[in-house]
Enzyme design. Structure first.
Site, PDB file in Angstrom:
ATOM      1  N   ASP A 112      54.877  53.140  34.287  1.00 29.77           N
ATOM      2  CA  ASP A 112      53.568  53.744  34.067  1.00 29.77           C
ATOM      3  C   ASP A 112      53.769  54.990  33.205  1.00 29.77           C
ATOM      4  O   ASP A 112      54.886  55.518  33.118  1.00 29.77           O
ATOM      5  CB  ASP A 112      52.958  54.114  35.425  1.00 29.77           C
ATOM      6  N   ASP A 160      53.228  55.707  40.010  1.00 33.19           N
ATOM      7  CA  ASP A 160      52.942  56.775  40.970  1.00 33.19           C
ATOM      8  C   ASP A 160      51.520  56.777  41.489  1.00 33.19           C
ATOM      9  O   ASP A 160      51.174  57.598  42.334  1.00 33.19           O
ATOM     10  CB  ASP A 160      53.227  58.144  40.328  1.00 33.19           C
ATOM     11  N   CYS A 186      63.237  35.723  61.254  1.00 35.84           N
ATOM     12  CA  CYS A 186      62.196  35.334  62.205  1.00 35.84           C
ATOM     13  C   CYS A 186      61.013  34.703  61.479  1.00 35.84           C
ATOM     14  O   CYS A 186      60.395  33.761  61.983  1.00 35.84           O
ATOM     15  CB  CYS A 186      61.720  36.549  63.004  1.00 35.84           C
ATOM     16  N   CYS A 188      63.608  40.336  62.802  1.00 38.59           N
ATOM     17  CA  CYS A 188      64.452  40.305  61.615  1.00 38.59           C
ATOM     18  C   CYS A 188      63.815  39.377  60.592  1.00 38.59           C
ATOM     19  O   CYS A 188      62.885  38.634  60.898  1.00 38.59           O
ATOM     20  CB  CYS A 188      65.872  39.852  61.943  1.00 38.59           C
ATOM     21  N   ASP A 243      48.831  51.602  40.281  1.00 40.96           N
ATOM     22  CA  ASP A 243      50.129  50.932  40.126  1.00 40.96           C
ATOM     23  C   ASP A 243      50.529  50.127  41.363  1.00 40.96           C
ATOM     24  O   ASP A 243      51.493  49.367  41.316  1.00 40.96           O
ATOM     25  CB  ASP A 243      51.241  51.967  39.856  1.00 40.96           C
TER      26      ASP A 243
END
Length: 735
Positions: free
Chosen positions: A424, A624, A15, A12, A628
């Site tokens: 973008d 995309d 941790c 988790c 990026d």
């Protein structure tokens, strides 16, 4: 010395914080950063004082394992251990599900149970608690020995109390004076909690594996071998052995094995995986080529400048990892509460027992035990464990129906605070594929004949814009002209004969070079079209230009409305692009974005995001492409378009699967609704429990003789869980 290693055993977000806190006290350790998403640790240490073996041994003390290995050996070990972990979780989940189902059904629907049926529930619960749930108890114990608590502590406490208290009530009559035969049986609580949490961890392991695979796949973009020119002969050589100055030959369709500069030849190279721009780039002598990009048609030779881990694509991977690691550590709200809540409840339970032993009536031990257990059960964090995941489950499900894939719950929660959205251009605001948007033909020609000749010729062309032309006329023309003498003129266009008529198709330079006459009306249209960010193709028959085609990347239909909607909510919208200034300014004007920046590299975008964050802005980055990915990772929230690259999607917490820009706005709205529901759930999770803890401790007994039995405590616990669940389901019907 700074080194990075993989960490095993983190289950988790808390941790990472626990491991950091525990290791920071080591002598010789200057700094340590644990990256939970990547399951890795960055350590800066003095080799003369500390060593990695000591670091690894200290991590093992609280249940974590630092994988100490070099390169491929270390990576192989990590992959093996992770695969084993996933397989173990799957087996434990199956066992838990198989045995939990009958326990749940019997407990919920058989109200008047015999003791033999309760004993059956006991035996059915044992595999779930002691096999499937064993890691919760083991991890909780390891951390408890060092004064630490986390979600495992909560799970171990709640399921352990529920199971052992139920077992005592099943096999003894120790509490028979105050509870009914089956009123103190809570086996279903123990097994259901374990099963659902195992399911969540299994799905998380699968998601983390996909993210790691996507990032590592970048390094595999380059081919395994390269055609190296040695003493005039072409020799296949492993990419790993390439050195600066090697001369490499690349044929059509091949991937480029390293970074370098072209020495001889020219071609078109598809750099979309790097730049995100859809149109392949013409390259000739002296131009730069990058590893992993694809040679479209020409044969060329280039001199290697960077290879292997020194390439541009490898640098992108390093920046993605660095951006992930530089983020502030985000603990889940439940883990933060648990670190305080669990110790307090344990102390309150012990205080309750002591007070009853000191002040209670006879039999003091009996009353002390009953009330102490009641405090633990009423504070059992079932609702606390359900508060966040149930709201997220409904919110994420709602988003999925709209085509919004939420891969990181933290991203969905953080999206509500975003005040700046960076977009973008190509593939985000625009469609990301070139299309014919306008045509003009001279009335002096047989237009149908020329169009058929054009389509027939373009079908034979390797030029990247040919597909756009063929696609544009695909339904209206058959393009069956007889083509002969076809020539592909790199950087210019094509020349051929269609039904024995000479045709030239290409740019203005082609027409000039081949002495094609351009009528005044066509020259006038051409002059207007080139003022916009378009690629203009001229078509000439027998050296006279007959028409023009304009090709450009179309703006998405909903782009302007979405951007206006975001701005109306007080969100600042900025556009960043690697494309030319003229193209970017044209698109920004059409969609209503006043703040834009052009000709940016991936590092430029990353630095731009960091600068805004330094100014106190909460950033969502929408993109995309590989270019990026670093900015997507650095941003507070990364949103990738589903039509983009794997690395862009793996670098983001949210993916718009249908690439509809309106879903960026929808995702923000769902984030606000989900966050509000989580806060409401956490209130209800504590309301019943906290209000009833003093009653469970027995504060009313001296006043009216009332003492809360474990059965009533269990009912209050169930009621808080039910309220949380129903409140989460309300989110499902909200618009």
């Amino acid at each position: 010395m700074v080194k990075q290693f993989n960490v095993l055993g983190m289950t988790c977000a808390s941790c990472a914080v626990s491991l950091e806190t525990y290791l920071k006290g080591m002598d010789g350790l200057n700094s340590v950063q644990v990256n939970y998403p990547n399951q890795s640790i960055f350590v800066d240490y003095d080799e003369e004082v500390a060593n990695i073996e000591e670091l690894s041994n200290k991590a093992k003390e609280i249940g974590y394992e630092i994988v100490v290995g070099q390169n491929k050996e270390g990576e192989s070990l990590v992959s093996t251990v992770k695969a084993s972990r996933e397989s173990l979780l799957k087996r434990r989940l199956i066992v838990a599900a198989v045995f939990t189902l009958p326990v749940f059904v019997i407990s919920m629907f058989v109200m008047d149970r015999s003791n033999s049926l309760n004993q059956l529930l006991f035996w059915l619960s044992i595999p779930v608690v002691f096999y499937s749930g064993s890691e919760f108890f083991v991890n909780a114990w390891k951390r408890l020995r060092h004064g630490m608590t986390n979600m495992d502590t909560l799970v171990a406490l709640s399921t352990g109390v529920a199971f052992f208290f139920s077992s005592i009530n099943t096999f003894t009559d120790f509490f028979s004076n105050t509870i009914t035969q089956h009123g103190g049986i809570y086996f279903e609580s123990a097994v259901v909690i374990i099963t659902f949490i195992l399911l969540g961890r299994f799905l998380e392991e699968k998601a983390k594996k996909k993210t790691t695979d996507a990032i590592n796949s970048l390094l595999n973009l380059a081919p395994k071998t390269a055609s190296v020119v040695i003493n005039g002969e072409i020799v296949d050589s492993p990419v790993e052995s390439l050195l600066k100055g090697d001369l490499v030959i690349v044929k059509p369709g091949e991937k480029i094995p390293a970074d370098g500069r072209i020495k001889k030849g020219e071609t078109y190279i598809d750099e979309s995986m790097i730049t995100g721009e859809p149109v392949p780039v013409h390259k000739s002598k002296g131009d730069t080529v990058l590893a992993g990009t694809v040679n479209q048609n020409g044969v060329f030779r280039f001199l290697v400048e960077s290879a292997g881990k020194e390439t541009f694509i490898a640098d992108i991977v390093r920046q993605v990892e660095a951006a992930q690691n530089s983020k502030p550590k985000i603990q889940l709200l439940v883990d933060k509460i648990a670190s305080i809540f669990v110790p307090i409840i344990i102390v309150l339970s012990l205080v309750t027992a002591v007070m009853w032993l000191w002040l209670g009536p006879d039999p003091v031990f009996y009353y002390a035990l009953i009330n102490a257990i009641s405090v633990l059960i009423i504070a059992c964090p079932c609702a606390l464990g359900l508060a966040t995941p149930t709201a997220l489950m409904v919110g994420i499900g709602k988003a999925t129906k709209l085509g919004i894939l939420v891969k990181d719950a933290n991203a969905l929660e953080a999206l509500r605070t975003v005040d700046t959205i960076i977009m973008d251009k190509t593939g985000t605001i625009t469609v990301g594929a070139p299309e014919v948007v306008e045509e003009f033909w001279s009335s002096s020609f047989d237009i149908l004949e020329i169009k058929n000749a054009l389509v027939s010729a373009e079908r034979l062309s390797e030029h990247p814009l040919s597909k756009a032309v063929v696609s544009y006329y695909n339904e209206s023309l058959n393009g069956t002209c007889k083509i002969t003498g076809f020539k592909n003129l790199l950087g210019l266009g094509i020349e051929c004969y269609a039904n024995d008529e000479l045709f030239h198709v290409g740019n203005h330079k082609l027409m000039t070079k081949h002495n094609c006459t351009i009528p005044d009306e066509i020259e006038s249209v051409y002059a207007n079209w080139v003022k916009e960010p378009r690629t203009v193709i001229l078509i000439a028959k027998n050296r006279t230009v007959a028409g023009l085609l304009a090709i450009e990347d179309q703006i998405k239909e909903d782009a302007h409305n979405v951007i206006d909607n975001l701005k109306s909510k007080g969100i600042n919208v900025i556009m960043l692009s690697g494309d030319a200034e003229s193209t970017v300014s044209h698109v920004s004007l059409k969609v209503g974005i006043s703040n834009y920046h052009a000709a940016l590299s991936p590092t430029d975008k990353y630095n731009f995001v960091k600068q805004l964050q330094h100014e106190g802005k909460n950033i969502a980055m929408v993109g995309d492409g590989i270019n990026d990915s670093v900015a997507l990772t650095q941003a507070n929230v990364g949103i990738a378009m589903g039509s983009g690259t794997d690395i862009a999607m793996s670098s983001s917490g949210i993916t718009i699967m249908n690439s509809r820009l309106v879903n960026v706005s929808n995702a923000i709205h769902i984030s606000k609704l989900t966050s509000r529901t989580i806060k409401q759930n956490l209130f209800w999770a504590f309301f019943y429990n906290v209000a009833a803890i003093p009653i469970a401790a027995g504060v009313l007994y001296p006043i009216n003789g009332f003492m809360l039995s474990p059965m009533i405590a269990g009912a209050a616990m169930s009621l808080s869980s039910l309220s949380v669940l129903l409140n989460s389901l309300r989110l499902k019907v909200k618009k």
